[in-house]
Design a protein around this motif. Structure first.
Motif, PDB file in Angstrom:
ATOM      1  N   MET A   1       0.755  -1.136   0.046  1.00 42.57           N
ATOM      2  CA  MET A   1       0.019   0.161   0.225  1.00 42.57           C
ATOM      3  C   MET A   1       0.905   1.209   0.037  1.00 42.57           C
ATOM      4  N   TYR A   2       2.035   1.060   0.581  1.00 44.73           N
ATOM      5  CA  TYR A   2       3.000   2.402   0.837  1.00 44.73           C
ATOM      6  C   TYR A   2       3.688   2.500  -0.270  1.00 44.73           C
ATOM      7  N   TYR A   3       4.341   1.262  -0.921  1.00 41.34           N
ATOM      8  CA  TYR A   3       5.363   1.464  -2.166  1.00 41.34           C
ATOM      9  C   TYR A   3       4.736   1.435  -3.358  1.00 41.34           C
ATOM     10  N   ARG A   4       3.429   1.155  -3.493  1.00 35.26           N
ATOM     11  CA  ARG A   4       2.932   1.072  -4.762  1.00 35.26           C
ATOM     12  C   ARG A   4       3.077   2.211  -5.583  1.00 35.26           C
ATOM     13  N   ASN A   5       2.634   3.460  -5.136  1.00 41.56           N
ATOM     14  CA  ASN A   5       2.926   4.646  -5.984  1.00 41.56           C
ATOM     15  C   ASN A   5       4.016   5.410  -5.417  1.00 41.56           C
ATOM     16  N   ALA A   6       4.971   4.933  -4.667  1.00 43.48           N
ATOM     17  CA  ALA A   6       6.258   5.629  -4.161  1.00 43.48           C
ATOM     18  C   ALA A   6       7.222   5.904  -5.474  1.00 43.48           C
ATOM     19  N   GLN A   7       7.859   6.940  -5.524  1.00 47.31           N
ATOM     20  CA  GLN A   7       8.860   7.277  -6.490  1.00 47.31           C
ATOM     21  C   GLN A   7      10.372   6.903  -5.845  1.00 47.31           C
ATOM     22  N   ALA A   8      10.412   6.696  -4.577  1.00 49.36           N
ATOM     23  CA  ALA A   8      11.836   6.432  -4.012  1.00 49.36           C
ATOM     24  C   ALA A   8      11.480   5.329  -2.654  1.00 49.36           C
ATOM     25  N   ALA A   9      12.451   4.549  -2.610  1.00 49.74           N
ATOM     26  CA  ALA A   9      12.301   3.843  -1.400  1.00 49.74           C
ATOM     27  C   ALA A   9      13.753   3.484  -0.709  1.00 49.74           C
ATOM     28  N   LEU A  10      13.890   3.771   0.393  1.00 51.32           N
ATOM     29  CA  LEU A  10      15.017   3.430   1.506  1.00 51.32           C
ATOM     30  C   LEU A  10      14.858   2.111   1.965  1.00 51.32           C
ATOM     31  N   VAL A  11      15.685   1.191   1.575  1.00 52.89           N
ATOM     32  CA  VAL A  11      15.740  -0.304   1.961  1.00 52.89           C
ATOM     33  C   VAL A  11      16.952  -0.317   2.911  1.00 52.89           C
ATOM     34  N   VAL A  12      16.485  -0.481   4.234  1.00 52.35           N
ATOM     35  CA  VAL A  12      17.573  -0.105   5.488  1.00 52.35           C
ATOM     36  C   VAL A  12      17.717  -1.615   5.933  1.00 52.35           C
ATOM     37  N   TYR A  13      19.346  -1.768   6.608  1.00 50.89           N
ATOM     38  CA  TYR A  13      19.789  -2.788   7.321  1.00 50.89           C
ATOM     39  C   TYR A  13      20.636  -2.457   8.143  1.00 50.89           C
TER      40      TYR A  13
ATOM     41  N   GLU B   1      11.296  -7.644  -4.004  1.00 47.26           N
ATOM     42  CA  GLU B   1       9.826  -7.274  -4.013  1.00 47.26           C
ATOM     43  C   GLU B   1       9.588  -5.902  -4.549  1.00 47.26           C
ATOM     44  N   LEU B   2      10.295  -4.823  -4.546  1.00 46.62           N
ATOM     45  CA  LEU B   2      10.259  -3.713  -4.946  1.00 46.62           C
ATOM     46  C   LEU B   2      10.304  -3.837  -6.454  1.00 46.62           C
ATOM     47  N   HIS B   3      11.170  -4.540  -6.884  1.00 53.56           N
ATOM     48  CA  HIS B   3      11.531  -4.952  -8.484  1.00 53.56           C
ATOM     49  C   HIS B   3      10.401  -5.428  -9.126  1.00 53.56           C
ATOM     50  N   GLU B   4       9.652  -6.375  -8.310  1.00 54.84           N
ATOM     51  CA  GLU B   4       8.461  -7.024  -8.848  1.00 54.84           C
ATOM     52  C   GLU B   4       7.448  -6.482  -8.690  1.00 54.84           C
ATOM     53  N   GLN B   5       7.294  -5.445  -7.688  1.00 57.12           N
ATOM     54  CA  GLN B   5       5.812  -5.153  -7.385  1.00 57.12           C
ATOM     55  C   GLN B   5       5.595  -3.508  -7.560  1.00 57.12           C
ATOM     56  N   ALA B   6       6.591  -2.709  -7.383  1.00 51.33           N
ATOM     57  CA  ALA B   6       6.634  -1.255  -7.389  1.00 51.33           C
ATOM     58  C   ALA B   6       6.794  -0.777  -8.910  1.00 51.33           C
ATOM     59  N   SER B   7       6.670   0.493  -8.963  1.00 53.34           N
ATOM     60  CA  SER B   7       6.835   1.417 -10.168  1.00 53.34           C
ATOM     61  C   SER B   7       8.139   0.933 -10.818  1.00 53.34           C
ATOM     62  N   LYS B   8       8.264   0.884 -11.978  1.00 52.22           N
ATOM     63  CA  LYS B   8       9.419   0.258 -12.709  1.00 52.22           C
ATOM     64  C   LYS B   8      10.524   1.031 -12.685  1.00 52.22           C
ATOM     65  N   ASP B   9      10.169   2.564 -12.606  1.00 52.69           N
ATOM     66  CA  ASP B   9      11.173   3.667 -12.478  1.00 52.69           C
ATOM     67  C   ASP B   9      11.490   4.021 -10.837  1.00 52.69           C
ATOM     68  N   ILE B  10      11.147   3.225  -9.914  1.00 49.64           N
ATOM     69  CA  ILE B  10      11.287   3.745  -8.589  1.00 49.64           C
ATOM     70  C   ILE B  10      12.933   3.807  -8.420  1.00 49.64           C
ATOM     71  N   ILE B  11      13.131   4.706  -7.486  1.00 51.21           N
ATOM     72  CA  ILE B  11      14.611   5.022  -7.200  1.00 51.21           C
ATOM     73  C   ILE B  11      14.888   4.377  -5.876  1.00 51.21           C
ATOM     74  N   ILE B  12      15.551   3.278  -5.685  1.00 52.01           N
ATOM     75  CA  ILE B  12      15.965   2.575  -4.633  1.00 52.01           C
ATOM     76  C   ILE B  12      17.315   2.832  -3.883  1.00 52.01           C
TER      77      ILE B  12
END
Ligand code: GDP
Length: 176
Positions: free
Chosen positions: A75-87, A104-115
């Motif tokens: 619900m949160y990443y679906r229309n996000a333009q950017a994501a921080l994946v933190v470890y 998961e982001l590469h499979e499900q989020a916008s294809k031009d999302i900046i990670i």
């Protein structure tokens, strides 16, 4: 005439307690707390920065790391333009989890999302390198393979925290 403001919807993902909320608190308020209450569900915060004379407004969704909320993440990443994946560089399991989030982001989020892949808590190894459980090279390799921005950060000392956001901001197409 001032340039229009470009808004970026950004979501934070990662195992519980890796420091997601602390990174946001550092970026938004330049503050840090040793005993932060865990985020329940999701928190929303904004911060504006200037990049090359353009104002970028980050709209930040900090999601809870608990497994029981993981199913809400789309619900949160679906229309996000950017994501921080933190470890957490002292917690190998959190790096495995980060790999899953990237997939998961590469499979499900916008294809031009900046990670951005973020290895947090580097301050811990300053005095004792043996505390490091995820090599810097592992993070670099994953970032290279998956086309991610990569930084090791400390929300505690502020190391590289702003740079993560500035790097994302520089990659976002501007409104004009
Ligand atoms: P979240 O569940 O991923 O949002 O993690 P929190 O931001 O709540 O942080 C979990 C714990 O790790 C808290 O006790 C923080 O004070 C601590 N923490 C967060 N970032 C850092 C960091 O960069 N260095 C150190 N030493 N501790 C941190």
């Amino acid at each position: 005439m001032s340039n229009p403001i470009t808004s970026i919807k950004l979501v934070l993902l990662g195992e519980a307690a890796v420091g997601k909320s602390s990174i946001v608190l550092r970026f938004v308020s330049n503050d840090f707390s040793e005993n932060k209450e865990p985020t329940i569900g999701a928190a929303f915060l904004t911060q504006r920065v200037n990049i090359n004379n353009n104002t970028i407004k980050f709209e930040i969704w900090d999601t809870a790391g608990q497994e029981r909320f993981a199913s809400l993440a789309p619900m949160y990443y679906r229309n996000a333009q950017a994501a921080l994946v933190v470890y957490d560089i002292t917690k190998p399991q959190s790096f495995i989890k980060a790999r899953h989030w990237v997939k998961e982001l590469h499979e499900q989020a916008s294809k031009d999302i900046i990670i951005a892949l973020v290895g947090n808590k580097v301050d811990i190894i300053e005095n004792d390198e043996s505390e490091r459980k995820v090599a810097r090279e592992e993070g670099e390799r994953l970032a290279e393979e998956e086309g991610l921005i990569f930084f090791e950060t400390s929300a505690k000392t502020a190391e590289n925290v702003n740079d993560v956001f500035l790097n994302i901001g520089e990659k976002i197409p501007l409104k004009n």
